[in-house]
Structure formats: C-alpha cells, structure tokens
Design an enzyme around this catalytic site. Structure first.
Site, PDB file in Angstrom:
ATOM      1  N   ASP A 252       0.848  -1.191   0.000  1.00 17.88           N
ATOM      2  CA  ASP A 252       0.000   0.000   0.000  1.00 17.88           C
ATOM      3  C   ASP A 252       0.888   1.247   0.000  1.00 17.88           C
ATOM      4  OD1 ASP A 252      -3.205   0.545   0.934  1.00 17.88           O
ATOM      5  OD2 ASP A 252      -1.808   2.220   1.184  1.00 17.88           O
ATOM      6  N   ILE A 253       0.479   2.257  -0.759  1.00 16.19           N
ATOM      7  CA  ILE A 253       1.278   3.478  -0.891  1.00 16.19           C
ATOM      8  C   ILE A 253       1.289   4.287   0.417  1.00 16.19           C
ATOM      9  CG2 ILE A 253      -0.527   5.087  -1.686  1.00 16.19           C
ATOM     10  CD1 ILE A 253       1.434   5.860  -3.977  1.00 16.19           C
TER      11      ILE A 253
ATOM     12  N   ASN B 177     -12.908  -3.346   2.248  1.00 19.88           N
ATOM     13  CA  ASN B 177     -13.921  -2.290   2.344  1.00 19.88           C
ATOM     14  C   ASN B 177     -14.838  -2.366   1.130  1.00 19.88           C
ATOM     15  OD1 ASN B 177     -12.984  -1.069   4.761  1.00 19.88           O
ATOM     16  ND2 ASN B 177     -11.316  -0.102   3.620  1.00 19.88           N
TER      17      ASN B 177
ATOM     18  N   GLU C 276     -12.373   3.360  -1.375  1.00 24.04           N
ATOM     19  CA  GLU C 276     -11.967   4.493  -2.213  1.00 24.04           C
ATOM     20  C   GLU C 276     -11.612   4.088  -3.638  1.00 24.04           C
ATOM     21  OE1 GLU C 276      -8.958   6.638  -0.050  1.00 24.04           O
ATOM     22  OE2 GLU C 276     -10.499   7.800   0.994  1.00 24.04           O
ATOM     23  N   VAL C 277     -11.090   2.883  -3.808  1.00 24.96           N
ATOM     24  CA  VAL C 277     -10.670   2.461  -5.149  1.00 24.96           C
ATOM     25  C   VAL C 277     -11.664   1.400  -5.651  1.00 24.96           C
ATOM     26  CG1 VAL C 277      -8.822   1.444  -6.525  1.00 24.96           C
ATOM     27  CG2 VAL C 277      -8.247   2.927  -4.591  1.00 24.96           C
TER      28      VAL C 277
ATOM     29  N   HIS D 263     -10.065  -5.001  -3.546  1.00 25.04           N
ATOM     30  CA  HIS D 263      -8.761  -5.206  -2.932  1.00 25.04           C
ATOM     31  C   HIS D 263      -8.961  -5.688  -1.509  1.00 25.04           C
ATOM     32  CE1 HIS D 263      -9.998  -0.995  -2.746  1.00 25.04           C
ATOM     33  NE2 HIS D 263      -9.442  -0.908  -1.535  1.00 25.04           N
TER      34      HIS D 263
ATOM     35  N   HIS E  32      -7.005  -5.824   1.966  1.00 28.65           N
ATOM     36  CA  HIS E  32      -5.855  -5.334   2.716  1.00 28.65           C
ATOM     37  C   HIS E  32      -5.354  -6.452   3.614  1.00 28.65           C
ATOM     38  CE1 HIS E  32      -6.767  -0.868   2.219  1.00 28.65           C
ATOM     39  NE2 HIS E  32      -7.958  -1.370   1.971  1.00 28.65           N
TER      40      HIS E  32
HETATM   41  P1  5GP Z   1      -9.847   1.486   0.398  1.00 23.52           P
HETATM   42  O1  5GP Z   1     -10.217   2.625   1.296  1.00 23.52           O
HETATM   43  O2  5GP Z   1     -10.430   1.627  -0.985  1.00 23.52           O
HETATM   44  O3  5GP Z   1     -10.148   0.143   1.026  1.00 23.52           O
HETATM   45  O4  5GP Z   1      -8.264   1.513   0.287  1.00 23.52           O
HETATM   46  C1  5GP Z   1      -7.567   1.963  -0.820  1.00 23.52           C
HETATM   47  C2  5GP Z   1      -6.096   1.831  -0.503  1.00 23.52           C
HETATM   48  O5  5GP Z   1      -5.377   1.995  -1.704  1.00 23.52           O
HETATM   49  C3  5GP Z   1      -5.574   2.860   0.491  1.00 23.52           C
HETATM   50  O6  5GP Z   1      -5.000   2.180   1.606  1.00 23.52           O
HETATM   51  C4  5GP Z   1      -4.537   3.647  -0.314  1.00 23.52           C
HETATM   52  O7  5GP Z   1      -3.415   4.029   0.449  1.00 23.52           O
HETATM   53  C5  5GP Z   1      -4.180   2.684  -1.422  1.00 23.52           C
HETATM   54  N1  5GP Z   1      -3.759   3.311  -2.662  1.00 23.52           N
HETATM   55  C6  5GP Z   1      -4.413   4.315  -3.334  1.00 23.52           C
HETATM   56  N2  5GP Z   1      -3.755   4.633  -4.449  1.00 23.52           N
HETATM   57  C7  5GP Z   1      -2.666   3.821  -4.507  1.00 23.52           C
HETATM   58  C8  5GP Z   1      -1.613   3.677  -5.454  1.00 23.52           C
HETATM   59  O8  5GP Z   1      -1.533   4.365  -6.468  1.00 23.52           O
HETATM   60  N3  5GP Z   1      -0.670   2.731  -5.175  1.00 23.52           N
HETATM   61  C9  5GP Z   1      -0.745   1.934  -4.062  1.00 23.52           C
HETATM   62  N4  5GP Z   1       0.235   1.047  -3.898  1.00 23.52           N
HETATM   63  N5  5GP Z   1      -1.720   2.055  -3.159  1.00 23.52           N
HETATM   64  C10 5GP Z   1      -2.683   2.977  -3.385  1.00 23.52           C
END
Ligand code: 5GP
Length: 125
Positions: free
Chosen positions: A39-40, A97, A105-106, A110, A112
């Site tokens: 994760d970034i 999520n 968010e994405v 995914h 985690h």
């Molecule tokens: P969500 O809230 O959708 O479950 O989590 C999205 C995750 O994707 C976050 O933890 C965020 O830090 C990670 N993330 C967003 N953009 C990028 C990216 O461009 N590269 C990587 N490696 N992680 C990302």
C-alpha cells in the site's frame, strides 16, 4: 471519496492502471489470479493489497460474478502472501472495504493484509 459499490466497473481506476503496468507498484506476489503490492500509505508495518486480475468493483461484485476458479485462485493468493510475509504465527488482519459506509476508495476489489504489530481492537468506536 468513497465509491458506490453498485457502480459499473471503471477501467480507468488506479488499480486497473497498476494491473496494466501503467502505474508503478512495489509487487510482493503475482500469479494468474492476483497481484499483491505494498500500500502506498501503509497503516501498519506490513500493509499489502491483494487484487484479483479480473475486473470486479468490490467484494459484492466478485463474490456474485467471479468464477469458482477466480475465487479459489484469489483466496489462495491472499493466504499465500500472508504466509510469505511470515504473518501466520504472529497473526494478521484482512479487510475488504465495500462501498460508502466502509469508505472504499478504489473501485477495484482489494483485500488489505495488515500485520507486523499487535493491531488492537477491530474497529475504533
Ligand atoms: P480502500 O479505502 O479503498 O479500502 O483503500 C484503498 C487503498 O489503496 C488505500 O490504503 C490507499 O493508500 C491505497 N492506494 C491508493 N492509491 C494507490 C496507489 O496508487 N498505489 C498503491 N500502492 N496504493 C494505493
């Protein structure tokens, strides 16, 4: 901004771009079914995302529409990554999520994997 879990798949999302190699990532593992990368913005000493190769918005989409082979392959990849990270004995947490209330968010499924320290209670109240 959290996403709508019922939206159609958007192939311009950031993880679709990572899968196509258009955006770099720190890959931990890859096979026919899944890609795992750091994760970034890590929330724990170990914070890895595992995504299916197929185009699925979220857990609901995946569990409803993916083939048995995709589900098996993805599930085995998540387990494999956690094992390879050495997280089985100390323990780890999985999180997927889904939609608004979970703050997804994405819009590409995914999971985690969190680990590397005691993670505390499941949710902050
Ligand atoms: P969500 O809230 O959708 O479950 O989590 C999205 C995750 O994707 C976050 O933890 C965020 O830090 C990670 N993330 C967003 N953009 C990028 C990216 O461009 N590269 C990587 N490696 N992680 C990302």
């Amino acid at each position: 901004m959290p996403i709508d879990a019922t939206q159609p798949y958007d192939d311009q999302n950031i993880f679709a771009k990572i899968l196509r190699g258009e955006i770099p990532n720190r890959t931990v593992y890859e096979d026919e079914w899944a890609l795992a990368f750091h994760d970034i913005n890590p929330q724990a000493p170990d914070h890895v995302l595992v995504i299916p190769k197929g185009a699925y918005v979220c857990w609901d989409d995946f569990s409803a529409k993916a083939s048995d082979a995709e589900i098996a392959g993805f599930t085995r990849a998540v387990g494999h990554v956690a094992r390879e990270l050495g997280l089985v004995e100390p323990g780890y947490r999985l999180l997927a999520n889904t939609g608004f209330d979970a703050h997804q968010e994405v819009p590409h499924l995914h999971v985690h994997i969190f680990g590397g320290k005691p993670l505390g209670p499941m949710l902050v109240r």
